[in-house]
Design an enzyme around this catalytic site. Structure first.
Site, PDB file in Angstrom:
ATOM      1  N   GLU A   1       0.885  -1.178   0.000  1.00  0.00           N
ATOM      2  CA  GLU A   1       0.000   0.000   0.000  1.00  0.00           C
ATOM      3  C   GLU A   1       0.917   1.220   0.000  1.00  0.00           C
ATOM      4  O   GLU A   1       1.457   1.595   1.039  1.00  0.00           O
ATOM      5  CB  GLU A   1      -0.905  -0.009   1.243  1.00  0.00           C
ATOM      6  CG  GLU A   1      -1.735  -1.277   1.420  1.00  0.00           C
ATOM      7  CD  GLU A   1      -2.833  -1.430   0.374  1.00  0.00           C
ATOM      8  OE1 GLU A   1      -3.224  -0.415  -0.230  1.00  0.00           O
ATOM      9  OE2 GLU A   1      -3.292  -2.566   0.149  1.00  0.00           O
TER      10      GLU A   1
ATOM     11  N   CYS B   1      -2.382   9.625   2.706  1.00  0.00           N
ATOM     12  CA  CYS B   1      -1.999   9.078   1.404  1.00  0.00           C
ATOM     13  C   CYS B   1      -3.042   9.388   0.331  1.00  0.00           C
ATOM     14  O   CYS B   1      -2.714   9.525  -0.842  1.00  0.00           O
ATOM     15  CB  CYS B   1      -1.778   7.573   1.511  1.00  0.00           C
ATOM     16  SG  CYS B   1      -3.237   6.698   2.090  1.00  0.00           S
TER      17      CYS B   1
HETATM   18  P1  NAD Z   1       7.495   4.910   7.589  1.00  0.00           P
HETATM   19  O1  NAD Z   1       8.785   5.642   7.566  1.00  0.00           O
HETATM   20  O2  NAD Z   1       6.740   4.803   8.864  1.00  0.00           O
HETATM   21  O3  NAD Z   1       7.777   3.464   6.993  1.00  0.00           O
HETATM   22  C1  NAD Z   1       6.764   2.488   6.961  1.00  0.00           C
HETATM   23  C2  NAD Z   1       7.277   1.200   7.563  1.00  0.00           C
HETATM   24  O4  NAD Z   1       8.248   0.656   6.702  1.00  0.00           O
HETATM   25  C3  NAD Z   1       7.938   1.385   8.914  1.00  0.00           C
HETATM   26  O5  NAD Z   1       7.459   0.390   9.780  1.00  0.00           O
HETATM   27  C4  NAD Z   1       9.409   1.229   8.632  1.00  0.00           C
HETATM   28  O6  NAD Z   1      10.100   0.599   9.703  1.00  0.00           O
HETATM   29  C5  NAD Z   1       9.438   0.367   7.399  1.00  0.00           C
HETATM   30  N1  NAD Z   1      10.536   0.677   6.489  1.00  0.00           N
HETATM   31  C6  NAD Z   1      10.869   1.886   6.019  1.00  0.00           C
HETATM   32  N2  NAD Z   1      11.919   1.784   5.185  1.00  0.00           N
HETATM   33  C7  NAD Z   1      12.234   0.473   5.122  1.00  0.00           C
HETATM   34  C8  NAD Z   1      13.245  -0.272   4.425  1.00  0.00           C
HETATM   35  N3  NAD Z   1      14.134   0.300   3.642  1.00  0.00           N
HETATM   36  N4  NAD Z   1      13.262  -1.611   4.602  1.00  0.00           N
HETATM   37  C9  NAD Z   1      12.356  -2.213   5.409  1.00  0.00           C
HETATM   38  N5  NAD Z   1      11.407  -1.544   6.092  1.00  0.00           N
HETATM   39  C10 NAD Z   1      11.341  -0.234   5.957  1.00  0.00           C
HETATM   40  O7  NAD Z   1       6.469   5.519   6.583  1.00  0.00           O
HETATM   41  P2  NAD Z   1       6.768   6.177   5.212  1.00  0.00           P
HETATM   42  O8  NAD Z   1       7.440   5.185   4.355  1.00  0.00           O
HETATM   43  O9  NAD Z   1       7.352   7.533   5.383  1.00  0.00           O
HETATM   44  O10 NAD Z   1       5.213   6.353   4.787  1.00  0.00           O
HETATM   45  C11 NAD Z   1       4.762   7.386   4.036  1.00  0.00           C
HETATM   46  C12 NAD Z   1       4.356   6.861   2.684  1.00  0.00           C
HETATM   47  O11 NAD Z   1       3.367   5.866   2.871  1.00  0.00           O
HETATM   48  C13 NAD Z   1       3.734   7.909   1.780  1.00  0.00           C
HETATM   49  O12 NAD Z   1       4.231   7.716   0.495  1.00  0.00           O
HETATM   50  C14 NAD Z   1       2.258   7.583   1.819  1.00  0.00           C
HETATM   51  O13 NAD Z   1       1.558   7.958   0.669  1.00  0.00           O
HETATM   52  C15 NAD Z   1       2.295   6.098   1.980  1.00  0.00           C
HETATM   53  N6  NAD Z   1       1.065   5.646   2.616  1.00  0.00           N
HETATM   54  C16 NAD Z   1       0.255   4.849   1.885  1.00  0.00           C
HETATM   55  C17 NAD Z   1      -0.937   4.426   2.429  1.00  0.00           C
HETATM   56  C18 NAD Z   1      -1.850   3.528   1.664  1.00  0.00           C
HETATM   57  O14 NAD Z   1      -2.756   2.998   2.281  1.00  0.00           O
HETATM   58  N7  NAD Z   1      -1.664   3.336   0.380  1.00  0.00           N
HETATM   59  C19 NAD Z   1      -1.294   4.809   3.718  1.00  0.00           C
HETATM   60  C20 NAD Z   1      -0.439   5.615   4.428  1.00  0.00           C
HETATM   61  C21 NAD Z   1       0.745   6.030   3.866  1.00  0.00           C
END
Ligand code: NAD
Length: 461
Positions: free
Chosen positions: A212, A246
């Site tokens: 997602e 998102c």
């Molecule tokens: P985040 O930094 O909280 O990361 C999400 C999770 O992924 C965390 O638990 C983190 O530990 C893990 N993670 C991050 N990088 C990683 C890696 N290289 N390897 C393994 N695990 C890793 O959140 P974020 O990534 O900043 O989230 C924001 C993004 O999420 C935006 O792009 C947003 O649009 C998207 N988002 C999508 C939805 C959806 O339902 N489609 C919902 C919310 C957010």
């Protein structure tokens, strides 16, 4: 779960799953009711944790996180028996006698990795689907929402069956350590770069995933709409959670005839909702951390601000900001994920559609229009995980509508029955009788037998 001992804890969950603990309707229902009780009894603590992480108001947390997950649970409880039922399929005459059906089976032990922007909803809504489908689940809430993550880790074991649900805290290192273990399914919400790493780790073990992700969601505003209502809905959806949603509109494509009018109404809506200084509003959230603040502040400074633009690093505050931009502007190159709304104008709907078509598939496409032909064109000539006309975000609040991305914004669906199906694997099952057992199917075939077989296959096939 003790982060130093993933392996032992996972083995225990796997044993619990193999013992059949999670399979029965009664267990699933019991866990869903326990989760509902957790949300209701810990409402205050949960809201306080989300406030500490994001400055989100209690009302917003209640509406967009706690009530939403509670609604998912109630919806699942209403339909669970039906979802669990095998779907009977017809058996062709020449295969008689037998009965065929598709059984929804739980994957096993699943990993749910959540993002920080809706720190409760993004791990608990997939958990509802996982439990309804009869799985054991390991939750990995986001390290960027540490208060919520700690609270979930502390309380989950009190309400839910510890043999089947556990929470692992930590950052990227801990997530990567988790991914070294074998899960039966991985459900990831977050950025594209994180999603890529998760998918690579899953590919090494051939584990199915749902991703997602995010994207740049366009919102088209045609010239024949009620501008006041459109402006209020856009401002509400964009500045909810300070734009860290998102599904929020990432940019507006406004018909040039109504651009000035829409900007005036949006300005008024910001003042109506958050006052003339939104920094003082109890309903306006903060940017999650310094890294995201710096990224957004740079976009403000490099942009053509129409109103807003105030930034305060000490409190991670960025005002609701509207900018006038073009497709080449820096702010138009990546998902914004903050309270900055670029406005671009168009002359013809063909231009707006071409602009969207040149970019990656977003999570959502929004349109404000009263014209049936325009609605049809935008619906059919764009691609995205969802489409919503004359409103925003609400398509994801309807439990019976699957939620997920398209192309670069991810794949895999959840919410309601779609979530149950994502957390299940479809098992094709055929029960046959011993009689009849015609010799025709067995060798030696010979020309005559072969010819009869060919006729049967042609006739029934
Ligand atoms: P985040 O930094 O909280 O990361 C999400 C999770 O992924 C965390 O638990 C983190 O530990 C893990 N993670 C991050 N990088 C990683 C890696 N290289 N390897 C393994 N695990 C890793 O959140 P974020 O990534 O900043 O989230 C924001 C993004 O999420 C935006 O792009 C947003 O649009 C998207 N988002 C999508 C939805 C959806 O339902 N489609 C919902 C919310 C957010």
């Amino acid at each position: 779960m003790d982060n130093r001992d993933f392996g032992t804890a996972l083995d225990m969950m796997r044993k619990a799953f193999r013992s059949g603990l999670t399979r029965s309707y009664t267990w699933r229902r019991g866990q869903l009711l326990a989760l509902l009780r957790f949300l209701s009894e810990c409402k205050k603590e949960l809201s306080a944790a989300v406030f500490a992480d994001l400055g989100k108001s209690e009302a917003e947390t209640c509406l967009t996180e706690i009530s939403f997950v509670a609604g998912e649970i109630r919806h699942a409880l209403r339909h669970l028996r039906r979802w669990m039922r095998p779907a009977c399929k017809g058996v062709p005459l020449h295969y008689l006698f037998g009965s065929a059906a598709v059984y929804p089976e739980p994957h096993g032990v699943v990993l749910i990795i959540g993002a920080w922007n809706y720190p409760l909803q993004l791990v608990l809504a997939p958990l509802v689907s996982a439990l309804a489908a009869g799985n054991c689940a390991v939750l990995k809430p986001s390290e960027s929402a540490p208060h919520t993550s700690a609270l979930l880790a502390r309380l989950a074991g009190i309400y839910l069956d510890r043999r089947a649900v556990s929470v692992v805290e930590g950052g990227v290192d801990e997530t990567c350590a988790l991914l070294e273990y074998r899960f039966d399914f991985i459900f990831y919400t977050g950025s594209r770069s994180g999603g890529r790493e998760v998918m690579l780790a899953a590919a090494r073990k051939i584990v199915p995933v749902a991703l997602e992700l995010g994207g740049k969601n366009p919102c088209i505003i045609d010239r024949d709409v009620n501008l006041g209502t459109a402006a209020r809905r856009i401002v509400w959806a964009k500045f909810l959670n300070a734009g860290q949603t998102c599904l929020a509109p990432d940019y507006l494509l406004v018909h040039q005839d109504v651009e000035e009018g829409l900007l005036r109404y949006m300005y008024q809506a910001v003042i109506d909702f958050y006052g003339s200084d939104p920094a003082l509003s109890p309903d306006y959230s903060r940017i999650v951390n310094d890294r995201h603040f710096t990224r957004l502040e740079q976009l403000v400074h490099g942009g053509n601000v129409v109103f807003g633009g105030q930034c305060d690093r000490a409190s991670c505050y960025i005002a609701p900001t509207i900018l006038r931009e073009t497709g080449e502007s820096p702010i138009m190159q990546e998902e914004i994920f903050g309270p900055l709304l670029p406005v671009l104008s168009y002359e013809t709907i063909d231009q707006a559609l071409a602009f969207i078509e040149e970019r990656n598939n977003p999570l959502a496409v929004y349109l404000f229009s009263s014209c049936r032909a325009t609605k049809n064109r935008v619906l059919h000539e764009t691609r995205s995980g969802s489409f919503c006309c004359n409103d925003l975000l609400f398509q994801s609040a309807i439990h019976s509508l699957p939620f997920g991305g398209s192309g670069a914004s991810g794949f895999g669906r959840y919410h309601g029955q779609a979530g149950f199906e994502t957390f299940s694997s479809s098992r094709s099952v055929l029960f046959k009788t011993f009689f009849p057992d015609p010799g025709l199917r067995y060798p030696p075939y010979g020309p005559e037998k072969f010819s009869v077989l060919k006729s049967i296959v042609r006739f029934f096939g």
